[in-house]
Motif scaffolding. Structure first.
Motif, PDB file in Angstrom:
ATOM      1  N   THR A 130      48.671  40.183  71.427  1.00  0.00           N
ATOM      2  CA  THR A 130      48.695  40.409  69.976  1.00  0.00           C
ATOM      3  C   THR A 130      47.570  39.607  69.348  1.00  0.00           C
ATOM      4  O   THR A 130      47.508  38.390  69.495  1.00  0.00           O
ATOM      5  CB  THR A 130      50.036  39.972  69.363  1.00  0.00           C
ATOM      6  N   LEU A 131      46.666  40.278  68.654  1.00  0.00           N
ATOM      7  CA  LEU A 131      45.541  39.613  68.006  1.00  0.00           C
ATOM      8  C   LEU A 131      45.913  39.281  66.563  1.00  0.00           C
ATOM      9  O   LEU A 131      46.266  40.164  65.782  1.00  0.00           O
ATOM     10  CB  LEU A 131      44.306  40.519  68.024  1.00  0.00           C
ATOM     11  N   ILE A 132      45.848  37.993  66.212  1.00  0.00           N
ATOM     12  CA  ILE A 132      46.073  37.532  64.848  1.00  0.00           C
ATOM     13  C   ILE A 132      44.716  37.204  64.228  1.00  0.00           C
ATOM     14  O   ILE A 132      43.901  36.506  64.837  1.00  0.00           O
ATOM     15  CB  ILE A 132      46.966  36.281  64.809  1.00  0.00           C
ATOM     16  N   ILE A 133      44.477  37.703  63.016  1.00  0.00           N
ATOM     17  CA  ILE A 133      43.228  37.449  62.300  1.00  0.00           C
ATOM     18  C   ILE A 133      43.572  36.841  60.948  1.00  0.00           C
ATOM     19  O   ILE A 133      44.489  37.318  60.269  1.00  0.00           O
ATOM     20  CB  ILE A 133      42.427  38.751  62.088  1.00  0.00           C
ATOM     21  N   TRP A 134      42.851  35.790  60.549  1.00  0.00           N
ATOM     22  CA  TRP A 134      43.086  35.124  59.263  1.00  0.00           C
ATOM     23  C   TRP A 134      41.767  34.895  58.561  1.00  0.00           C
ATOM     24  O   TRP A 134      40.832  34.325  59.136  1.00  0.00           O
ATOM     25  CB  TRP A 134      43.779  33.783  59.493  1.00  0.00           C
ATOM     26  N   GLY A 135      41.661  35.333  57.305  1.00  0.00           N
ATOM     27  CA  GLY A 135      40.447  35.061  56.539  1.00  0.00           C
ATOM     28  C   GLY A 135      40.367  35.895  55.280  1.00  0.00           C
ATOM     29  O   GLY A 135      41.230  36.744  55.021  1.00  0.00           O
ATOM     30  N   GLY A 136      39.317  35.661  54.484  1.00  0.00           N
ATOM     31  CA  GLY A 136      39.108  36.392  53.241  1.00  0.00           C
ATOM     32  C   GLY A 136      37.850  37.225  53.288  1.00  0.00           C
ATOM     33  O   GLY A 136      37.314  37.502  54.364  1.00  0.00           O
ATOM     34  N   GLU A 137      37.365  37.622  52.093  1.00  0.00           N
ATOM     35  CA  GLU A 137      36.210  38.520  52.034  1.00  0.00           C
ATOM     36  C   GLU A 137      34.878  37.799  51.909  1.00  0.00           C
ATOM     37  O   GLU A 137      33.830  38.379  52.127  1.00  0.00           O
ATOM     38  CB  GLU A 137      36.370  39.532  50.898  1.00  0.00           C
ATOM     39  N   PHE A 138      34.902  36.535  51.494  1.00  0.00           N
ATOM     40  CA  PHE A 138      33.707  35.690  51.493  1.00  0.00           C
ATOM     41  C   PHE A 138      34.158  34.250  51.321  1.00  0.00           C
ATOM     42  O   PHE A 138      35.358  33.952  51.368  1.00  0.00           O
ATOM     43  CB  PHE A 138      32.683  36.093  50.419  1.00  0.00           C
ATOM     44  N   GLY A 139      33.202  33.320  51.148  1.00  0.00           N
ATOM     45  CA  GLY A 139      33.549  31.920  50.998  1.00  0.00           C
ATOM     46  C   GLY A 139      33.371  31.454  49.562  1.00  0.00           C
ATOM     47  O   GLY A 139      33.346  32.255  48.626  1.00  0.00           O
ATOM     48  N   ARG A 140      33.235  30.124  49.391  1.00  0.00           N
ATOM     49  CA  ARG A 140      33.081  29.532  48.066  1.00  0.00           C
ATOM     50  C   ARG A 140      31.896  28.571  48.069  1.00  0.00           C
ATOM     51  O   ARG A 140      31.447  28.102  49.120  1.00  0.00           O
ATOM     52  CB  ARG A 140      34.339  28.770  47.645  1.00  0.00           C
ATOM     53  N   THR A 141      31.406  28.267  46.868  1.00  0.00           N
ATOM     54  CA  THR A 141      30.239  27.392  46.723  1.00  0.00           C
ATOM     55  C   THR A 141      30.626  25.915  46.791  1.00  0.00           C
ATOM     56  O   THR A 141      31.708  25.519  46.366  1.00  0.00           O
ATOM     57  CB  THR A 141      29.554  27.642  45.365  1.00  0.00           C
ATOM     58  N   ILE A 142      29.704  25.095  47.299  1.00  0.00           N
ATOM     59  CA  ILE A 142      29.910  23.646  47.321  1.00  0.00           C
ATOM     60  C   ILE A 142      29.774  23.064  45.915  1.00  0.00           C
ATOM     61  O   ILE A 142      30.353  22.015  45.616  1.00  0.00           O
ATOM     62  CB  ILE A 142      28.909  22.961  48.284  1.00  0.00           C
ATOM     63  N   TYR A 143      29.054  23.748  45.056  1.00  0.00           N
ATOM     64  CA  TYR A 143      28.935  23.253  43.684  1.00  0.00           C
ATOM     65  C   TYR A 143      30.122  23.740  42.851  1.00  0.00           C
ATOM     66  O   TYR A 143      30.754  24.751  43.161  1.00  0.00           O
ATOM     67  CB  TYR A 143      27.613  23.663  43.051  1.00  0.00           C
ATOM     68  N   SER A 144      30.410  23.012  41.808  1.00  0.00           N
ATOM     69  CA  SER A 144      31.563  23.334  40.973  1.00  0.00           C
ATOM     70  C   SER A 144      31.203  24.330  39.881  1.00  0.00           C
ATOM     71  O   SER A 144      30.138  24.252  39.273  1.00  0.00           O
ATOM     72  CB  SER A 144      32.115  22.063  40.324  1.00  0.00           C
ATOM     73  N   GLN A 145      32.112  25.269  39.673  1.00  0.00           N
ATOM     74  CA  GLN A 145      32.006  26.169  38.533  1.00  0.00           C
ATOM     75  C   GLN A 145      32.718  25.513  37.353  1.00  0.00           C
ATOM     76  O   GLN A 145      33.880  25.124  37.465  1.00  0.00           O
ATOM     77  CB  GLN A 145      32.634  27.518  38.842  1.00  0.00           C
ATOM     78  N   GLY A 146      32.021  25.385  36.232  1.00  0.00           N
ATOM     79  CA  GLY A 146      32.633  24.748  35.071  1.00  0.00           C
ATOM     80  C   GLY A 146      32.628  23.228  35.219  1.00  0.00           C
ATOM     81  O   GLY A 146      31.721  22.641  35.794  1.00  0.00           O
ATOM     82  N   GLY A 147      33.673  22.590  34.717  1.00  0.00           N
ATOM     83  CA  GLY A 147      33.747  21.137  34.744  1.00  0.00           C
ATOM     84  C   GLY A 147      33.977  20.572  36.134  1.00  0.00           C
ATOM     85  O   GLY A 147      34.312  21.296  37.081  1.00  0.00           O
ATOM     86  N   LEU A 148      33.806  19.252  36.260  1.00  0.00           N
ATOM     87  CA  LEU A 148      33.965  18.592  37.549  1.00  0.00           C
ATOM     88  C   LEU A 148      34.578  17.208  37.360  1.00  0.00           C
ATOM     89  O   LEU A 148      34.065  16.389  36.584  1.00  0.00           O
ATOM     90  CB  LEU A 148      32.607  18.459  38.244  1.00  0.00           C
ATOM     91  N   THR A 149      35.680  16.981  38.029  1.00  0.00           N
ATOM     92  CA  THR A 149      36.232  15.636  38.194  1.00  0.00           C
ATOM     93  C   THR A 149      36.596  15.488  39.655  1.00  0.00           C
ATOM     94  O   THR A 149      36.662  16.470  40.394  1.00  0.00           O
ATOM     95  CB  THR A 149      37.491  15.416  37.326  1.00  0.00           C
ATOM     96  N   LYS A 150      36.857  14.271  40.079  1.00  0.00           N
ATOM     97  CA  LYS A 150      37.204  14.062  41.493  1.00  0.00           C
ATOM     98  C   LYS A 150      38.565  14.672  41.831  1.00  0.00           C
ATOM     99  O   LYS A 150      38.871  14.924  42.989  1.00  0.00           O
ATOM    100  CB  LYS A 150      37.173  12.581  41.831  1.00  0.00           C
ATOM    101  N   GLU A 151      39.383  14.891  40.801  1.00  0.00           N
ATOM    102  CA  GLU A 151      40.692  15.485  41.038  1.00  0.00           C
ATOM    103  C   GLU A 151      40.663  16.996  40.937  1.00  0.00           C
ATOM    104  O   GLU A 151      41.520  17.666  41.490  1.00  0.00           O
ATOM    105  CB  GLU A 151      41.709  14.909  40.039  1.00  0.00           C
ATOM    106  N   ASN A 152      39.678  17.534  40.221  1.00  0.00           N
ATOM    107  CA  ASN A 152      39.676  18.969  40.017  1.00  0.00           C
ATOM    108  C   ASN A 152      38.274  19.527  39.880  1.00  0.00           C
ATOM    109  O   ASN A 152      37.355  18.857  39.394  1.00  0.00           O
ATOM    110  CB  ASN A 152      40.495  19.345  38.770  1.00  0.00           C
ATOM    111  N   TYR A 153      38.147  20.779  40.300  1.00  0.00           N
ATOM    112  CA  TYR A 153      36.870  21.477  40.270  1.00  0.00           C
ATOM    113  C   TYR A 153      37.150  22.947  40.552  1.00  0.00           C
ATOM    114  O   TYR A 153      38.254  23.331  40.951  1.00  0.00           O
ATOM    115  CB  TYR A 153      35.903  20.913  41.321  1.00  0.00           C
ATOM    116  N   GLY A 154      36.132  23.774  40.336  1.00  0.00           N
ATOM    117  CA  GLY A 154      36.222  25.190  40.675  1.00  0.00           C
ATOM    118  C   GLY A 154      35.083  25.566  41.599  1.00  0.00           C
ATOM    119  O   GLY A 154      34.096  24.835  41.712  1.00  0.00           O
ATOM    120  N   ARG A 155      35.215  26.699  42.265  1.00  0.00           N
ATOM    121  CA  ARG A 155      34.158  27.145  43.175  1.00  0.00           C
ATOM    122  C   ARG A 155      33.912  28.641  42.973  1.00  0.00           C
ATOM    123  O   ARG A 155      34.856  29.421  42.867  1.00  0.00           O
ATOM    124  CB  ARG A 155      34.545  26.878  44.630  1.00  0.00           C
TER     125      ARG A 155
END
Length: 482
Positions: free
Chosen positions: A375-400
């Motif tokens: 049985t082959l199990i596959i896990w993943g999405g359609e692409f990845g995310r950026t290392i830089y933050s989208q919008g604001g940036l704090t050490k507790e929160n960020y967007g990609r």
């Protein structure tokens, strides 16, 4: 040859492949409960071209694009780059989405989660949020160098599922159904489950075109099971209609459809016949399949209490195991809300909690049933995310934002090499520096594990031999094969 002649040739060829089961006519329809119809429906399946390692596939698609550097692509160097702009030499003119292309800065956001080495393979992964999956590190083949051309969700998920950003083409599950046929006459060959995430902050649309059969015969489309109400719409008889009446009705409809097929020769008429017959047989098979109350306590302990909640990811994965052991060839599960443009710190924990224990449980459950190796199990999405933050940036929160240049996926069982770590990205998890894997290389690998040479596996449509992996040169990734 003109188009009309080609159409007639195509029709004649299709009729030739299926005529063996049509000769019996009404006698075939009378064998509604037997195996002969399932065998007949496989008559035109090309079949494996060499011994397959994987008899069945469970594909766990994380809709939205999981953040690779927050899960499996450890980048400790980024701590020193906190809030510094991504160097232009790394971005190198890459096209951005409209969500971040207008940003004045591209501040680097290191992952806030704890990583440690997992298994004998030593993969550095997010053990803080995925402690159960980490126990299976040596059963899993980790790929950190997937890439795609698509940068937005609709074309990206379409490309991942069908090999092309343009809709209307068959998906991987439909190709598997067409190529290998059914293993169970009482259940569909290809089943789709949509799991509801516990956090529903930013979900993406999931449409039935993702499990369409495209230009393949309609019988190879995925059948979507619902988590509430009847698992399949209209599968049950209306009040006051017994099975005997339903059976006679279907036999009459199929006899009329058979006459129509003999006159016109449209392959989709046979699809209609098979769908009526399958629906009738599923009236008996589906209630037993979906009744998970008979699962023993140790199974719920393995998958977690969420497995008792209809529509949860844990429930869907448990259902996938039940489908797999009953002979369903391809099971696709979609789990939403991985589109982390904001609040990674708040959303990633809930997303990982949804999938961590069930994925670990699935591997262990298949092992104890002797099904893991095929049985082959596959896990993943359609692409990845950026290392830089989208919008604001704090050490507790960020967007990609979306990132097609590199992302991580994993496979387990079904002839893959456990404990293998394949591919490498740069210090920013932005560009691939070793062993790139295009999404069509991945699809070629999946077909290879199922015993199919992707270069010789095609379907004639619009004058061309269409393939899942397209016309460009792609190859199975041999290093990930056991």
């Amino acid at each position: 040859m003109n188009l009309l002649q080609e159409w007639n040739t195509y029709q004649t060829r299709r009729q030739l492949f299926t005529r063996g089961k049509n000769v019996l006519g009404g006698a075939a329809l009378a064998s509604l409960f037997g195996e002969s119809l399932a065998n007949a429906s496989n008559a035109h399946a090309p079949g494996p071209q060499f011994p397959p390692k994987a008899k069945r596939v469970i594909y766990l698609h994380m809709v939205g694009g999981p953040s690779q550097m927050d899960l499996f692509d450890y980048k400790p160097q980024m701590q020193a780059y906190y809030d510094k702009d991504l160097p232009e030499s790394i971005r190198n003119g890459q096209r951005l989405t409209t969500m971040t292309s207008g940003q004045a800065r591209f501040p680097i956001a290191p992952s806030k989660f704890q990583f440690s080495a997992a298994g004998q393979c030593g993969l550095m992964m997010n053990t803080q949020l995925l402690p159960n999956l980490a126990k299976n590190a040596d059963d899993i083949c980790w790929m950190r160098s997937l890439h795609t051309e698509a940068i937005n969700h609709e074309p990206a998920i379409c490309a991942m599922q069908t090999g092309n950003q343009i809709g209307g083409r068959p998906c991987l599950g439909s190709w598997a159904s067409y190529g290998l046929g059914s293993m169970n006459s009482n259940l569909p060959t290809f089943v789709v489950l949509i799991a509801t995430p516990s956090n529903r902050e930013q979900e993406q649309a999931i449409s039935s075109r993702l499990w369409s059969s495209g230009y393949l015969p309609g019988e190879h489309a995925g059948v979507s099971f619902r988590s509430k109400g009847d698992p399949i719409l209209f599968i049950n008889n209306p009040p006051g209609v017994p099975d005997s009446v339903r059976k006679r009705t279907i036999e009459g409809l199929n006899a009329l459809n058979e006459i129509n097929y003999q006159e016109v020769g449209d392959p989709e008429t046979h699809t209609r016949i098979q769908q009526y017959e399958m629906a009738f047989r599923m009236q008996a098979s589906v209630p037993e399949l979906t009744d998970i109350t008979k699962e023993p306590d140790h199974i719920y302990k393995l998958y977690g209490e969420e497995a008792k909640k209809p529509g949860s990811f844990a429930n869907s994965v448990l259902m996938a195991r039940r489908l797999a052991e009953r002979g369903v060839r391809f099971i696709q599960i979609y789990h939403n809300n991985w589109d982390h443009h904001s609040n990674v710190g708040g959303r990633m924990p809930s997303q990982c909690k949804d999938v961590d224990q069930p994925c670990h449980a699935l591997i262990q459950d298949l092992k104890q049933r002797g099904m893991f190796d095929d049985t082959l199990i596959i896990w993943g999405g359609e692409f990845g995310r950026t290392i830089y933050s989208q919008g604001g940036l704090t050490k507790e929160n960020y967007g990609r934002d979306h990132h097609p240049r590199c992302f991580s996926m994993w496979m387990a069982g079904g002839g893959t090499r456990g404990g293998q770590i394949y591919g490498e990205t740069d210090d920013f998890s932005y560009n691939i520096v070793k062993d790139p894997v295009h999404i069509n290389d991945l699809n070629a690998t999946i077909l290879h594990l199922m015993g199919i040479d992707h270069r010789k596996f095609s379907f004639k449509f619009q004058g061309l031999d269409q393939r899942l992996t397209g016309v460009e040169e792609h190859h199975p990734v041999k290093a990930v094969l056991a």
